[in-house]
Structures are given as C-alpha cells and as structure tokens.
Design a protein around this motif. Structure first.
Motif, mmCIF file in Angstrom:
data_model
loop_
_atom_site.group_PDB
_atom_site.id
_atom_site.type_symbol
_atom_site.label_atom_id
_atom_site.label_comp_id
_atom_site.label_asym_id
_atom_site.label_seq_id
_atom_site.Cartn_x
_atom_site.Cartn_y
_atom_site.Cartn_z
ATOM 1 N N ALA A 143 17.608 6.529 -13.439
ATOM 2 C CA ALA A 143 16.835 7.666 -13.975
ATOM 3 C C ALA A 143 17.043 7.807 -15.480
ATOM 4 C CB ALA A 143 17.229 8.954 -13.255
ATOM 5 N N LYS A 144 18.231 7.481 -15.959
ATOM 6 C CA LYS A 144 18.534 7.566 -17.399
ATOM 7 C C LYS A 144 18.091 6.316 -18.159
ATOM 8 C CE LYS A 144 22.645 10.542 -17.377
ATOM 9 N NZ LYS A 144 24.081 10.573 -17.719
ATOM 10 N N GLU A 145 17.638 5.311 -17.409
ATOM 11 C CA GLU A 145 17.229 4.034 -17.994
ATOM 12 C C GLU A 145 18.356 3.384 -18.788
ATOM 13 O OE1 GLU A 145 13.521 4.589 -20.078
ATOM 14 O OE2 GLU A 145 12.524 5.331 -18.280
ATOM 15 N N GLU A 146 19.550 3.377 -18.192
ATOM 16 C CA GLU A 146 20.752 2.785 -18.784
ATOM 17 C C GLU A 146 20.953 1.386 -18.205
ATOM 18 O OE1 GLU A 146 22.726 3.841 -21.118
ATOM 19 O OE2 GLU A 146 22.253 5.971 -21.306
ATOM 20 N N ALA A 147 20.256 0.406 -18.768
ATOM 21 C CA ALA A 147 20.229 -0.950 -18.206
ATOM 22 C C ALA A 147 21.622 -1.556 -18.017
ATOM 23 C CB ALA A 147 19.375 -1.863 -19.077
ATOM 24 N N GLY A 148 22.483 -1.458 -19.004
ATOM 25 C CA GLY A 148 23.824 -2.038 -18.888
ATOM 26 C C GLY A 148 24.639 -1.389 -17.790
ATOM 27 N N LEU A 149 24.488 -0.080 -17.655
ATOM 28 C CA LEU A 149 25.249 0.635 -16.625
ATOM 29 C C LEU A 149 24.641 0.406 -15.244
ATOM 30 C CD1 LEU A 149 25.962 3.756 -18.793
ATOM 31 C CD2 LEU A 149 27.603 2.020 -18.061
ATOM 32 N N VAL A 150 23.326 0.228 -15.184
ATOM 33 C CA VAL A 150 22.678 -0.153 -13.919
ATOM 34 C C VAL A 150 23.252 -1.495 -13.475
ATOM 35 C CG1 VAL A 150 20.497 -0.961 -12.903
ATOM 36 C CG2 VAL A 150 20.542 1.163 -14.216
ATOM 37 N N GLU A 151 23.332 -2.434 -14.410
ATOM 38 C CA GLU A 151 23.836 -3.770 -14.100
ATOM 39 C C GLU A 151 25.291 -3.731 -13.628
ATOM 40 O OE1 GLU A 151 24.771 -7.773 -16.626
ATOM 41 O OE2 GLU A 151 22.874 -6.739 -17.069
ATOM 42 N N SER A 152 26.134 -2.960 -14.307
ATOM 43 C CA SER A 152 27.549 -2.910 -13.905
ATOM 44 C C SER A 152 27.705 -2.235 -12.543
ATOM 45 C CB SER A 152 28.410 -2.219 -14.961
ATOM 46 O OG SER A 152 28.153 -0.846 -15.020
ATOM 47 N N THR A 153 26.871 -1.247 -12.254
ATOM 48 C CA THR A 153 26.949 -0.581 -10.951
ATOM 49 C C THR A 153 26.441 -1.506 -9.853
ATOM 50 O OG1 THR A 153 26.655 1.534 -12.065
ATOM 51 C CG2 THR A 153 26.362 1.529 -9.681
ATOM 52 N N GLN A 154 25.411 -2.268 -10.157
ATOM 53 C CA GLN A 154 24.914 -3.245 -9.181
ATOM 54 C C GLN A 154 25.986 -4.297 -8.886
ATOM 55 O OE1 GLN A 154 21.288 -4.284 -11.285
ATOM 56 N NE2 GLN A 154 20.041 -3.125 -9.814
ATOM 57 N N ALA A 155 26.736 -4.700 -9.913
ATOM 58 C CA ALA A 155 27.826 -5.656 -9.708
ATOM 59 C C ALA A 155 28.890 -5.062 -8.788
ATOM 60 C CB ALA A 155 28.437 -6.061 -11.049
ATOM 61 N N ALA A 156 29.208 -3.789 -8.992
ATOM 62 C CA ALA A 156 30.189 -3.129 -8.126
ATOM 63 C C ALA A 156 29.665 -3.036 -6.690
ATOM 64 C CB ALA A 156 30.529 -1.740 -8.674
ATOM 65 N N LEU A 157 28.391 -2.697 -6.548
ATOM 66 C CA LEU A 157 27.798 -2.630 -5.208
ATOM 67 C C LEU A 157 27.807 -4.003 -4.541
ATOM 68 C CD1 LEU A 157 24.919 -0.100 -5.820
ATOM 69 C CD2 LEU A 157 26.686 0.102 -4.043
ATOM 70 N N ALA A 158 27.570 -5.061 -5.298
ATOM 71 C CA ALA A 158 27.615 -6.413 -4.745
ATOM 72 C C ALA A 158 29.023 -6.736 -4.243
ATOM 73 C CB ALA A 158 27.168 -7.430 -5.791
ATOM 74 N N ARG A 159 30.043 -6.308 -4.985
ATOM 75 C CA ARG A 159 31.433 -6.523 -4.548
ATOM 76 C C ARG A 159 31.720 -5.760 -3.256
ATOM 77 N NH1 ARG A 159 35.240 -9.117 -7.346
ATOM 78 N NH2 ARG A 159 36.920 -7.981 -6.340
ATOM 79 N N VAL A 160 31.205 -4.533 -3.171
ATOM 80 C CA VAL A 160 31.392 -3.756 -1.942
ATOM 81 C C VAL A 160 30.734 -4.489 -0.774
ATOM 82 C CG1 VAL A 160 30.765 -1.625 -0.741
ATOM 83 C CG2 VAL A 160 31.627 -1.516 -3.081
ATOM 84 N N GLY A 161 29.515 -4.987 -0.978
ATOM 85 C CA GLY A 161 28.815 -5.721 0.071
ATOM 86 C C GLY A 161 29.560 -6.974 0.478
ATOM 87 N N ALA A 162 30.095 -7.700 -0.490
ATOM 88 C CA ALA A 162 30.849 -8.914 -0.190
ATOM 89 C C ALA A 162 32.115 -8.583 0.576
ATOM 90 C CB ALA A 162 31.183 -9.658 -1.487
ATOM 91 N N ALA A 163 32.791 -7.518 0.183
ATOM 92 C CA ALA A 163 34.018 -7.107 0.875
ATOM 93 C C ALA A 163 33.699 -6.671 2.298
ATOM 94 C CB ALA A 163 34.714 -5.984 0.113
ATOM 95 N N ASP A 164 32.578 -5.985 2.463
ATOM 96 C CA ASP A 164 32.184 -5.523 3.788
ATOM 97 C C ASP A 164 31.863 -6.713 4.700
ATOM 98 O OD1 ASP A 164 31.612 -3.485 5.669
ATOM 99 O OD2 ASP A 164 29.470 -3.677 5.257
ATOM 100 N N ARG A 165 31.166 -7.711 4.151
ATOM 101 C CA ARG A 165 30.842 -8.919 4.949
ATOM 102 C C ARG A 165 32.083 -9.706 5.305
ATOM 103 N NH1 ARG A 165 26.847 -8.605 1.274
ATOM 104 N NH2 ARG A 165 27.702 -10.181 -0.113
ATOM 105 N N ALA A 166 33.103 -9.668 4.438
ATOM 106 C CA ALA A 166 34.344 -10.404 4.687
ATOM 107 C C ALA A 166 35.138 -9.761 5.811
ATOM 108 C CB ALA A 166 35.186 -10.465 3.421
#
Length: 183
Positions: free
Chosen positions: A157-180
């Motif tokens: 909503a704030k159009e913070e591209a860098g922070l969107v990217e870092s949060t997506q990276a964190a979400l990807a780690r959560v997903g990977a940990a969950d699959r493991a």
C-alpha cells in the motif's frame, strides 16, 4: 546513518557489508557521542546511541549492542519520543534475538508493536516485520506468516518496493521452513 554499511545475510539478519568500515564508522559515532557537550540536546545522544547499538549488533558485539540500545531506548522514553521508542525497541529486540535471548526479544517486539498500533500506525509495518522474523526463528511459522503477510500488505500500500521484496524473502523462508517440517 550506517545503512550503507549494513546488509542482510541468508538468515535475514543484519550484518556488515564491510566489517572494517562498519567498525570504523561505529568508532566515529562513539567519538561524536563522547564529544557532546554537557547539557546538550538528548535527542542527538539518542540517535548516536541507537546507531552505535545497531552497528555493534551487526558486528556481533551483543553485550555492548544491548547496553547501548537500552540507553537509547531510555533516552527516547525520557524525552517523550514514542516514535523513537518503537524503532529503538525493535532494534533492542533484534539485539536480544541475535544474542539468543528470545524471551526478552519477544517482550520488546510485543511492546513495540502495541505502541505502534496505538500511537504510530506508520510504524506498524516495521514492527510486524521484526516480530515476524522473530517468530520465524522461534519456529512459530503460522504466527510468523500472519505477521509478515500483514506487513507485506502495508508495504504494498505504501509502494515500498525494497521493503516488499525483503518481506517476500522472509515469507519465502517461512514457507521453506514449513515445507521442511519439524526438526
């Protein structure tokens, strides 16, 4: 102040881009802090102690990071800067988390998030992201995902591209940990 000398490692923790440069920069901030005249504006001391603490945390000097960030948090509270209380509380939470003190970290994140929600909604996204990373490291993947997804919505909503990217990276780690699965 030191942003250009800090990046994130594979675990999404803050680390130096150049250890020697960060060490030198932290030393310069120490010198500036020591040179502040007696009775000077405590706001400058608060900023300096915050960045010294962040730098020390990135360098792995956990005890000094926690002491300096605690000093900065106390200064923020004393001058009534609740915005700085939230930001510095998150940094102090990180310093405790990096040192392995998850109980104190959790309390600091919870306090910062509550203060942000009640007084500084513009900081809720940061508080959610820090809290989400903490929950992820603890293995509380469901809550981590919820916090990070809420942070992501706010960053988008704030159009913070860098922070969107870092949060997506964190979400990807959560997903990977969950699959493991459980370890």
């Amino acid at each position: 102040m030191l942003d250009h000398l800090i990046t994130h490692d594979d675990s999404l923790r803050m680390v130096p881009t150049d250890r020697n440069e960060l060490t030198t920069a932290v030393g310069q901030l120490h010198e500036e802090l020591r040179a502040l005249p007696e009775g000077s504006d405590p706001a400058r001391a608060r900023v300096l102690t915050r960045w010294i603490g962040i730098g020390q945390m990135c360098l792995g000097n956990h005890e000094e990071a926690r002491a300096t960030l605690r000093q900065s948090l106390d200064l923020a509270a004393a001058i009534g800067n609740t915005r700085a209380v939230v930001a510095t509380g998150l940094n102090l939470g990180d310093a405790h988390r990096y040192a392995g003190d998850v109980r104190t970290a959790a309390a600091l994140y919870r306090s910062a998030l509550n203060t942000a929600r009640n007084q500084h909604p513009e900081l809720v996204d940061f508080a959610l992201q820090h809290t989400g990373k903490h929950l992820m490291e603890r293995g509380d993947l469901e809550d981590a995902q919820a916090h990070l997804q809420e942070a992501l919505r706010l960053w988008i909503a704030k159009e913070e591209a860098g922070l969107v990217e870092s949060t997506q990276a964190a979400l990807a780690r959560v997903g990977a940990a969950d699959r493991a699965g459980p370890r």
